[in-house]
Design a protein around this motif. Structure first.
Motif, PDB file in Angstrom:
ATOM      1  N   GLY A 102     -26.922 -35.452  -1.993  1.00  0.00           N
ATOM      2  CA  GLY A 102     -25.557 -35.271  -2.490  1.00  0.00           C
ATOM      3  C   GLY A 102     -25.469 -34.084  -3.435  1.00  0.00           C
ATOM      4  N   LEU A 103     -26.509 -33.902  -4.228  1.00  0.00           N
ATOM      5  CA  LEU A 103     -26.530 -32.787  -5.182  1.00  0.00           C
ATOM      6  C   LEU A 103     -26.625 -31.459  -4.452  1.00  0.00           C
ATOM      7  CD1 LEU A 103     -28.898 -34.392  -7.802  1.00  0.00           C
ATOM      8  CD2 LEU A 103     -26.494 -33.854  -8.106  1.00  0.00           C
ATOM      9  N   ALA A 104     -27.486 -31.422  -3.436  1.00  0.00           N
ATOM     10  CA  ALA A 104     -27.654 -30.188  -2.661  1.00  0.00           C
ATOM     11  C   ALA A 104     -26.330 -29.817  -2.001  1.00  0.00           C
ATOM     12  CB  ALA A 104     -28.741 -30.380  -1.609  1.00  0.00           C
ATOM     13  N   GLU A 105     -25.684 -30.829  -1.397  1.00  0.00           N
ATOM     14  CA  GLU A 105     -24.407 -30.601  -0.725  1.00  0.00           C
ATOM     15  C   GLU A 105     -23.352 -30.050  -1.682  1.00  0.00           C
ATOM     16  OE1 GLU A 105     -22.925 -31.517   2.736  1.00  0.00           O
ATOM     17  OE2 GLU A 105     -24.855 -30.491   2.601  1.00  0.00           O
ATOM     18  N   ASN A 106     -23.482 -30.440  -2.939  1.00  0.00           N
ATOM     19  CA  ASN A 106     -22.469 -30.032  -3.901  1.00  0.00           C
ATOM     20  C   ASN A 106     -22.916 -28.854  -4.766  1.00  0.00           C
ATOM     21  OD1 ASN A 106     -20.034 -31.870  -3.623  1.00  0.00           O
ATOM     22  ND2 ASN A 106     -21.754 -33.282  -3.484  1.00  0.00           N
ATOM     23  N   GLY A 107     -23.915 -28.147  -4.299  1.00  0.00           N
ATOM     24  CA  GLY A 107     -24.260 -26.851  -4.895  1.00  0.00           C
ATOM     25  C   GLY A 107     -25.065 -26.890  -6.173  1.00  0.00           C
ATOM     26  N   VAL A 108     -25.676 -28.040  -6.493  1.00  0.00           N
ATOM     27  CA  VAL A 108     -26.508 -28.094  -7.698  1.00  0.00           C
ATOM     28  C   VAL A 108     -27.826 -27.352  -7.408  1.00  0.00           C
ATOM     29  CG1 VAL A 108     -27.749 -29.662  -9.257  1.00  0.00           C
ATOM     30  CG2 VAL A 108     -25.472 -30.269  -8.425  1.00  0.00           C
ATOM     31  N   PRO A 109     -28.241 -26.438  -8.298  1.00  0.00           N
ATOM     32  CA  PRO A 109     -29.478 -25.682  -8.059  1.00  0.00           C
ATOM     33  C   PRO A 109     -30.682 -26.600  -7.861  1.00  0.00           C
ATOM     34  CG  PRO A 109     -28.337 -24.866 -10.010  1.00  0.00           C
ATOM     35  CD  PRO A 109     -27.602 -26.087  -9.561  1.00  0.00           C
ATOM     36  N   GLU A 112     -32.684 -28.365 -10.627  1.00  0.00           N
ATOM     37  CA  GLU A 112     -32.012 -29.383 -11.445  1.00  0.00           C
ATOM     38  C   GLU A 112     -31.859 -30.711 -10.701  1.00  0.00           C
ATOM     39  OE1 GLU A 112     -28.154 -28.145 -12.811  1.00  0.00           O
ATOM     40  OE2 GLU A 112     -28.943 -26.191 -13.417  1.00  0.00           O
ATOM     41  N   ARG A 113     -32.002 -30.635  -9.377  1.00  0.00           N
ATOM     42  CA  ARG A 113     -31.633 -31.812  -8.569  1.00  0.00           C
ATOM     43  C   ARG A 113     -32.449 -33.056  -8.903  1.00  0.00           C
ATOM     44  NH1 ARG A 113     -31.702 -28.605  -2.982  1.00  0.00           N
ATOM     45  NH2 ARG A 113     -30.170 -27.071  -3.599  1.00  0.00           N
ATOM     46  N   ARG A 114     -33.773 -32.879  -8.962  1.00  0.00           N
ATOM     47  CA  ARG A 114     -34.639 -34.040  -9.147  1.00  0.00           C
ATOM     48  C   ARG A 114     -34.392 -34.729 -10.473  1.00  0.00           C
ATOM     49  NH1 ARG A 114     -38.733 -35.750  -5.709  1.00  0.00           N
ATOM     50  NH2 ARG A 114     -39.776 -37.319  -6.953  1.00  0.00           N
ATOM     51  N   THR A 116     -31.659 -34.617 -12.387  1.00  0.00           N
ATOM     52  CA  THR A 116     -30.344 -35.267 -12.398  1.00  0.00           C
ATOM     53  C   THR A 116     -30.387 -36.542 -11.563  1.00  0.00           C
ATOM     54  OG1 THR A 116     -29.354 -33.096 -12.555  1.00  0.00           O
ATOM     55  CG2 THR A 116     -27.889 -34.888 -11.933  1.00  0.00           C
ATOM     56  N   ALA A 117     -30.995 -36.447 -10.390  1.00  0.00           N
ATOM     57  CA  ALA A 117     -31.094 -37.619  -9.511  1.00  0.00           C
ATOM     58  C   ALA A 117     -31.835 -38.742 -10.229  1.00  0.00           C
ATOM     59  CB  ALA A 117     -31.805 -37.247  -8.212  1.00  0.00           C
ATOM     60  N   GLN A 118     -32.930 -38.388 -10.886  1.00  0.00           N
ATOM     61  CA  GLN A 118     -33.729 -39.406 -11.583  1.00  0.00           C
ATOM     62  C   GLN A 118     -32.895 -40.097 -12.661  1.00  0.00           C
ATOM     63  OE1 GLN A 118     -37.185 -40.091 -10.732  1.00  0.00           O
ATOM     64  NE2 GLN A 118     -36.483 -41.950 -11.761  1.00  0.00           N
ATOM     65  N   HIS A 119     -32.079 -39.321 -13.358  1.00  0.00           N
ATOM     66  CA  HIS A 119     -31.251 -39.890 -14.415  1.00  0.00           C
ATOM     67  C   HIS A 119     -30.328 -40.982 -13.845  1.00  0.00           C
ATOM     68  CE1 HIS A 119     -28.681 -40.270 -17.908  1.00  0.00           C
ATOM     69  NE2 HIS A 119     -27.629 -40.066 -17.114  1.00  0.00           N
ATOM     70  N   PHE A 120     -29.682 -40.677 -12.704  1.00  0.00           N
ATOM     71  CA  PHE A 120     -28.738 -41.659 -12.151  1.00  0.00           C
ATOM     72  C   PHE A 120     -29.454 -42.801 -11.421  1.00  0.00           C
ATOM     73  CE2 PHE A 120     -25.881 -38.290 -13.299  1.00  0.00           C
ATOM     74  CZ  PHE A 120     -24.864 -39.021 -13.878  1.00  0.00           C
ATOM     75  N   THR A 150     -23.259 -40.657  -5.610  1.00  0.00           N
ATOM     76  CA  THR A 150     -21.937 -40.106  -5.921  1.00  0.00           C
ATOM     77  C   THR A 150     -21.850 -39.654  -7.378  1.00  0.00           C
ATOM     78  OG1 THR A 150     -20.956 -41.499  -4.239  1.00  0.00           O
ATOM     79  CG2 THR A 150     -19.452 -40.620  -5.890  1.00  0.00           C
ATOM     80  N   LEU A 151     -22.368 -40.483  -8.296  1.00  0.00           N
ATOM     81  CA  LEU A 151     -22.276 -40.131  -9.719  1.00  0.00           C
ATOM     82  C   LEU A 151     -23.064 -38.876 -10.042  1.00  0.00           C
ATOM     83  CD1 LEU A 151     -22.701 -43.678 -11.294  1.00  0.00           C
ATOM     84  CD2 LEU A 151     -20.633 -42.266 -11.351  1.00  0.00           C
ATOM     85  N   ALA A 152     -24.160 -38.647  -9.294  1.00  0.00           N
ATOM     86  CA  ALA A 152     -25.075 -37.554  -9.626  1.00  0.00           C
ATOM     87  C   ALA A 152     -24.388 -36.196  -9.601  1.00  0.00           C
ATOM     88  CB  ALA A 152     -26.263 -37.563  -8.674  1.00  0.00           C
ATOM     89  N   TYR A 153     -23.409 -35.998  -8.717  1.00  0.00           N
ATOM     90  CA  TYR A 153     -22.759 -34.686  -8.721  1.00  0.00           C
ATOM     91  C   TYR A 153     -21.508 -34.649  -9.583  1.00  0.00           C
ATOM     92  CZ  TYR A 153     -19.815 -36.242  -4.783  1.00  0.00           C
ATOM     93  OH  TYR A 153     -18.925 -36.917  -3.981  1.00  0.00           O
TER      94      TYR A 153
END
Ligand SMILES: Nc1ncnc2c1ncn2[C@@H]1O[C@H](COP(=O)(O)OP(=O)(O)OP(=O)(O)O)[C@@H](O)[C@H]1O
Ligand SMILES: [Mg+2]
Length: 259
Positions: A102-109, A112-114, A116-120, A150-153
């Motif tokens: 979801g993060l990749a789809e929404n343009g998160v570098p 940062e993805r891992r 942010t994903a881990q946080h959620f 969904t929350l991650a982005y």
């Protein structure tokens, strides 16, 4: 500007299939304020999912308009995140893979993805399940992954179509309370579809009741509960019972015509 106002003005949606056209929604108007928890209830087939997909930008209105922060919805966007009843996870991706997708789809570098994903994943109580595949998870856990994804982005607006409908009561309640915590902490606007009156009243600040098919606005009810109390105190309060009965009465008037 990171606001989450949704306005529907005289919305009409006609599905044009090869045979006869179906008017799913007609002349529907309402406003959802920034940061509001707004639920939609109505008889089966009245157009609730259609309405959510119109706000999400998956479908186009036939006439009327839906605006998000004063801009007409013209397609999906990262300001809106959709959570489905059937989770819509990728079976071939792990929990981490689903959330980072979801993060990749929404343009998160990428770097940062891992994190942010881990946080959620942690927020949704899924730590330890990062490398697990959806088929190995319970329904409640799958929906937590759906929410984490969904929350991650960080969409300002959460659009939820009966997200807890497939879960048993204790799991439903746990996820409802998770969602309320997230809503309070992150200041999201939530548009929440449910056929469960108790769930709508427990979660929301206002409830839109739709008429039977073709769906339009029947009534919007304000919910005025003391939210500082815990679940038990809220659901046993007089206000809760009264509001629930008011929504029920309104809904029953619609459903008695459908059978
Ligand atoms: N793709 C489609 N093509 C044609 N008609 C459709 C399509 N999707 C939905 N409809 C019709 O539009 C109306 C509203 O459907 P919708 O799924 O939005 O209702 P709903 O309120 O979400 O129902 P439920 O409570 O059962 O989920 C129904 O009459 C349905 O048959
Ligand atoms: Mg539906």
């Amino acid at each position: 500007m990171n606001e989450g106002r949704v306005i529907a003005s005289n919305v009409e949606k006609v599905y044009r299939s090869e045979r006869t056209p179906t008017t799913a929604i007609e002349d529907l108007s309402f406003e959802v304020g920034d940061g509001e928890f707004f639920s939609v209830v109505g008889p089966s087939g009245c157009g609730k999912s259609t309405l959510l997909y119109l706000i999400a930008g998956f479908l186009d209105v036939t006439s009327g308009m839906i605006t998000v922060n004063d801009h007409a919805v013209e397609g999906p966007g990262t300001d809106r995140g959709v959570v489905f009843q059937d989770y819509a996870l990728f079976p071939w991706k792990t929990v981490m893979g689903n959330v980072t997708y979801g993060l990749a789809e929404n343009g998160v570098p990428k770097d940062e993805r891992r994190e942010t994903a881990q946080h959620f994943i942690d927020t949704m109580g899924l730590d330890g399940f990062e490398d697990t595949y959806p088929k190995e998870l319970s329904g409640g856990m799958k929906q937590r992954v759906g929410l984490a994804r969904t929350l991650a982005y960080d969409p300002k607006i959460l659009l939820m179509d009966e997200p807890f409908g497939a879960l048993d009561q204790p799991l439903r309640e746990a996820l409802q309370d998770n969602l309320l915590d997230i809503w309070r902490e992150l200041g999201k606007t939530v548009v929440f579809i449910t056929h469960d009156v108790e769930e709508a009243v427990y979660l929301s600040e206002r409830v839109l009741i739709m008429t039977r098919h073709p769906g339009t606005r029947k009534q919007v009810i304000d919910i005025d509960l003391d939210r500082t109390q815990d679940r038990e105190a809220i659901i046993t309060s007089e206000e809760f019972t009264e509001t629930k009965n008011e929504v029920w009465r309104s809904l029953r008037e619609e459903t008695k015509h459908t059978v």
